[in-house]
Write an enzyme that holds these catalytic residues in place. Sequence first.
Site, short mmCIF file in Angstrom:
data_model
loop_
_atom_site.label_atom_id
_atom_site.label_comp_id
_atom_site.label_asym_id
_atom_site.label_seq_id
_atom_site.Cartn_x
_atom_site.Cartn_y
_atom_site.Cartn_z
N CYS A 45 0.80 -1.23 0.00
CA CYS A 45 0.00 0.00 0.00
C CYS A 45 0.83 1.27 0.00
O CYS A 45 0.51 2.22 -0.74
CB CYS A 45 -0.97 0.00 1.17
N HIS A 82 -2.18 1.04 7.03
CA HIS A 82 -2.55 1.07 5.61
C HIS A 82 -2.59 2.50 5.11
O HIS A 82 -3.15 3.39 5.76
CB HIS A 82 -3.92 0.41 5.41
N ASP A 97 -8.09 4.00 -3.81
CA ASP A 97 -7.16 3.07 -3.18
C ASP A 97 -6.76 2.00 -4.18
O ASP A 97 -7.57 1.16 -4.57
CB ASP A 97 -7.82 2.43 -1.96
#
Length: 255
Positions: A45, A82, A97
């Site tokens: 991420c 995250h 995302d």
Amino acid sequence: MRALQRAHTAAVSFENVDVLLGRDMPLETDALQRKLVRARRGGYCFEQNLLFAAVLERLGFPVVRHLARVRRGSTRVRRRSHATLVAEADGRPWLCDVGFGDEGPLEPVPLVPGATVTTGDWTWRLDLEPAAGRGAAAVPEQWVLRSLHPDGWFDVYSLRLEHHVRDDFEAAHYWTSHHPRSPFTGRLVAQRGDDHVRHTLTDRTLAARYADGRLLRTELAPDEVGPVLHGTFGIALTAEESVLLQRHAASWTAS
């Protein structure tokens, strides 16, 4: 912005090969471009979403980088591990995302309570949970991304719309890539989702999950791990990386 997110998720898989191999993983934009674009590797991420944020900003989309708490079906409060994004388009905010992996949305989700997005066989929803509790046990208002499973809504992660600085991301990135309690240290993880199937590789266990609940699992031989990373996940490995991964894989038992 929707086309950019679809293109990124189709081209770049979630993976932690560098974490497993104990390599340095700088978050500077030039380094991320060398790895994810020129070397045709994936990333997790912090790498993927921070690079995607730079792309959106270069094209004129206002972006705020956020840290979120992974839930994966649990409401237990975990550390912020995250990285995700909120970007503005058409005069309103969207959750963008590209770096969550199998459960991550394939398109931006409007930052509106109850907003849903369906892409192929999958549906996501954003909910705004009200503040709860008092004193030290108080939980502030927060957004929750959910994915629709056959048995109902599955909590993916939660986030508060707070301002974070670069050091916040560096600290979370360091913990996630080094701490023994991190889910990404000591094992191989690769994930990729499309309109119809979510592929995951954990050590030598390859799984394919479908929206109707079907789950197909295959146990790989050590010398099959590299070819599957390339063929299923589109991850280009050097000859050295392939050898090192095969050595690691030989020590793994079936998950």
